[in-house]
Scaffold this motif. Structure first.
Motif, short mmCIF file in Angstrom:
data_model
loop_
_atom_site.label_atom_id
_atom_site.label_comp_id
_atom_site.label_asym_id
_atom_site.label_seq_id
_atom_site.Cartn_x
_atom_site.Cartn_y
_atom_site.Cartn_z
N UNK A 53 -2.57 15.85 7.23
CA UNK A 53 -3.76 15.51 7.99
C UNK A 53 -4.79 14.73 7.21
N UNK A 54 -4.83 14.95 5.88
CA UNK A 54 -5.82 14.30 5.02
C UNK A 54 -5.13 13.82 3.75
N UNK A 55 -5.51 12.61 3.29
CA UNK A 55 -4.97 12.05 2.05
C UNK A 55 -6.12 11.76 1.11
N UNK A 56 -6.02 12.25 -0.14
CA UNK A 56 -6.94 11.87 -1.22
C UNK A 56 -6.25 10.78 -2.02
N UNK A 57 -6.81 9.58 -2.01
CA UNK A 57 -6.09 8.42 -2.52
C UNK A 57 -6.83 7.73 -3.65
N UNK A 58 -6.19 7.63 -4.81
CA UNK A 58 -6.73 6.85 -5.93
C UNK A 58 -6.46 5.37 -5.67
N UNK B 275 -10.86 -1.02 5.97
CA UNK B 275 -9.41 -0.82 6.08
C UNK B 275 -9.06 0.50 6.77
N UNK B 276 -10.07 1.33 7.04
CA UNK B 276 -9.82 2.57 7.78
C UNK B 276 -10.04 3.85 7.01
N UNK B 277 -10.64 3.78 5.81
CA UNK B 277 -10.89 4.99 5.04
C UNK B 277 -11.90 5.88 5.76
N UNK B 278 -11.72 7.18 5.69
CA UNK B 278 -12.65 8.14 6.29
C UNK B 278 -13.88 8.34 5.41
N UNK B 279 -13.68 8.27 4.09
CA UNK B 279 -14.78 8.50 3.14
C UNK B 279 -14.42 7.87 1.80
N UNK B 280 -15.43 7.74 0.94
CA UNK B 280 -15.23 7.13 -0.38
C UNK B 280 -15.99 7.96 -1.40
N UNK B 281 -15.31 8.37 -2.47
CA UNK B 281 -15.95 9.16 -3.53
C UNK B 281 -15.59 8.59 -4.90
N UNK B 282 -16.49 8.80 -5.83
CA UNK B 282 -16.27 8.39 -7.22
C UNK B 282 -15.88 9.62 -8.02
N UNK B 283 -14.88 9.48 -8.89
CA UNK B 283 -14.36 10.63 -9.63
C UNK B 283 -15.40 11.29 -10.51
N UNK B 284 -16.38 10.53 -10.96
CA UNK B 284 -17.39 11.11 -11.86
C UNK B 284 -18.48 11.88 -11.11
N UNK B 285 -18.45 11.87 -9.79
CA UNK B 285 -19.44 12.61 -9.02
C UNK B 285 -19.23 14.11 -9.19
N UNK B 286 -20.24 14.89 -8.82
CA UNK B 286 -20.10 16.34 -8.84
C UNK B 286 -18.99 16.76 -7.87
N UNK C 112 -10.82 7.98 -0.09
CA UNK C 112 -10.58 7.22 -1.33
C UNK C 112 -11.35 7.89 -2.46
N UNK C 113 -10.66 8.20 -3.54
CA UNK C 113 -11.28 8.79 -4.72
C UNK C 113 -11.01 7.85 -5.89
N UNK C 114 -12.02 7.08 -6.27
CA UNK C 114 -11.83 6.01 -7.24
C UNK C 114 -12.65 6.26 -8.50
N UNK C 115 -12.16 5.68 -9.60
CA UNK C 115 -12.93 5.73 -10.84
C UNK C 115 -14.00 4.66 -10.88
#
Length: 469
Positions: free
Chosen positions: A56-61, A103-114, A87-90
């Motif tokens: 149902x959910x993908x965490x994608x680098x 492109x259709x991502x549900x959310x975007x996060x940076x790996x260095x975030x809390x 999307x979980x990016x550095x």
């Protein structure tokens, strides 16, 4: 504790760094109770994993060898549009984030975030996925118009269309982890609906029922969350609360409308966080449990009056059903009568009596303020007094006479029904109206109508003939 996976669908974490995959797995399990997690280090295998599993959910680098995260995101959006991709990016780059969202991502996060921000993002995606699946399930059930598991409702005797629609709704939301609120007057069978929801949930744990009416804040906390040794005077041994007893199952909170405001705060925190503190402990415990709440009160009115917390009210009513009173489904009375006469006969060790033909029609004229529970009590009383082959109607007539008609306040004891009438009818007019009403309530049965107005059947027949002249 029974082992189970949460959520019902898998969450797939994709990254070429094994250390990050281990870290995010531990974080999601510890902070959110998420245990249904798949990992993949090779971006080339992601589509294969999606095709072979319910994800149902993908965490994608984004930065991976062989196949970039952006290319993979585009393919997932086209081939698996229902999957939520986070999307979980550095890289903390606005342009990259905007491209991913397009492109259709549900959310975007940076790996260095809390890590709390990532956990909250994952939980949002999980909730959105659950809602979409529940809506699709409900639509499919209502379109088909058939129950897939009618045996789950075997304990509820009905042929009413409203009740059958209620069954379809309960069946559709039974596997949802969100709370279910069951409302209805006392005696309509709200606990039976809760039991059906649990049987349909597929949860491996048990159904644990707690009546919270009259529990003060301390007793409520101890009952639900338990205590550690030494938590208070007399607490010589630790005790598990009902929440832990219901782990991986269903916790049924009856009479939730009577819960005090301090206890409402504790319950809200448990529903929001999925964790609780036993009395005397500063270490939280986390369990997965489905909450079903029931009340005969108007929670919306209590919320408006400031007696019930708004945030808890809206949390509990994510899914809700109203069980109609018996007076709104009178066609069920003959079925329930037959069912309860048989049940009473079995429990009392007697042969099931034969009811008079007029009995069901008589009972259908009664409004049953006590609902199904009242009818059941009538049947048990009548069977316990039964001696002959045909069941006497006297016990039912006495019960109806004692209880009166709960739906008509003007007919309450001591209140004159003519007190609100502008023009008083003549004696003959009043008598004719009374006879007409008795015939309406009895479905045209003169014997039963005569009983209702307290005259003999020949006397009633004579009056009816005189009205036809």
């Amino acid at each position: 504790m029974s082992e189970s996976f949460y959520p019902a669908f898998a969450i797939l974490a994709v990254d070429d760094e094994a250390a990050w995959l281990r870290s995010v797995s531990l974080t999601l399990e510890r902070a959110a109770g998420i245990t249904h997690l798949l990992t993949c280090q090779d971006a080339r295998r992601v589509m294969e994993v999606l095709d072979g599993n319910d994800v149902g959910v993908v965490l994608l680098d984004l930065t991976m060898p062989h196949l970039s995260g952006e290319d993979l995101l585009g393919r997932i959006s086209v081939e698996h549009p229902d999957v939520k991709v986070i999307v979980v990016s550095g890289m903390n780059q606005v342009e990259t984030a905007v491209r991913c969202m397009k492109l259709g991502a549900f959310d975007y996060h940076v790996k260095t975030e809390e890590e709390d921000r990532l956990v909250a993002g994952v939980l949002r995606a999980v909730r959105m996925q659950e809602l979409q699946r529940e809506n699709g399930e409900m639509t499919a059930r209502f379109m088909s118009g058939e129950l897939r598991n009618p045996e789950a409702f075997a304990g509820i005797v009905t042929q009413d269309r409203t009740m059958l629609t209620l069954f379809s709704y309960v069946e559709a939301v039974a596997r949802s982890p969100q709370p279910l609120l069951v409302t209805g007057e006392s005696g309509v069978g709200k606990e039976l609906v809760a039991g059906a929801a649990h049987r349909l949930s597929g949860l491996p744990g048990k159904l644990v029922a707690v009546n919270v009416a009259g529990l003060d804040d301390a007793v409520f906390a101890d009952t639900l969350f338990g205590h550690v040794r030494g938590a208070f005077t007399g607490a010589e041994q630790p005790r598990r609360g009902m929440v832990e007893e219901a782990a991986d199952g269903t916790l049924f909170l009856d009479e939730i409308g009577d819960l005090s405001v301090p206890s409402q705060v504790k319950l809200l925190r448990f529903l929001q966080e999925g964790e609780f503190f036993p009395l005397g402990s500063d270490r939280p415990k986390r369990v997965k449990v489905r909450v079903v709440a029931a009340t005969h009160q108007d929670l919306a009115a209590k919320e408006r009056a400031g007696m019930f917390r708004r945030d808890l009210y809206y949390r509990l009513r994510t899914h809700r059903v109203r069980v109609p009173p018996l007076r709104e489904r009178r066609e069920d009375v003959p079925l329930l009568l037959d069912h309860f006469l048989g049940e009473a006969a079995r429990q009392l060790g007697k042969k099931k009596p034969t009811p008079p033909k007029q009995l069901a029609q008589l009972l259908m004229t009664h409004d049953f303020p006590g609902n199904v529970r009242e009818l059941r009590a009538m049947c048990f009383d009548a069977v316990s007094r039964h001696r002959d082959r045909v069941l006497s109607m006297d016990a039912f007539l006495e019960a109806i006479g004692r209880h009166g008609n709960g739906a008509h306040p003007a007919a309450e004891e001591g209140q004159n029904p003519f007190g609100v009438v502008e023009r008083l009818p003549t004696f003959d007019e009043a008598l004719e109206l009374l006879v007409q009403e008795a015939m309406r309530r009895s479905g045209g049965n003169q014997t039963l109508a005569a009983r209702l107005v307290g005259i003999s059947q020949p006397a009633l027949s004579k009056r009816l003939k005189s009205y036809r002249r």
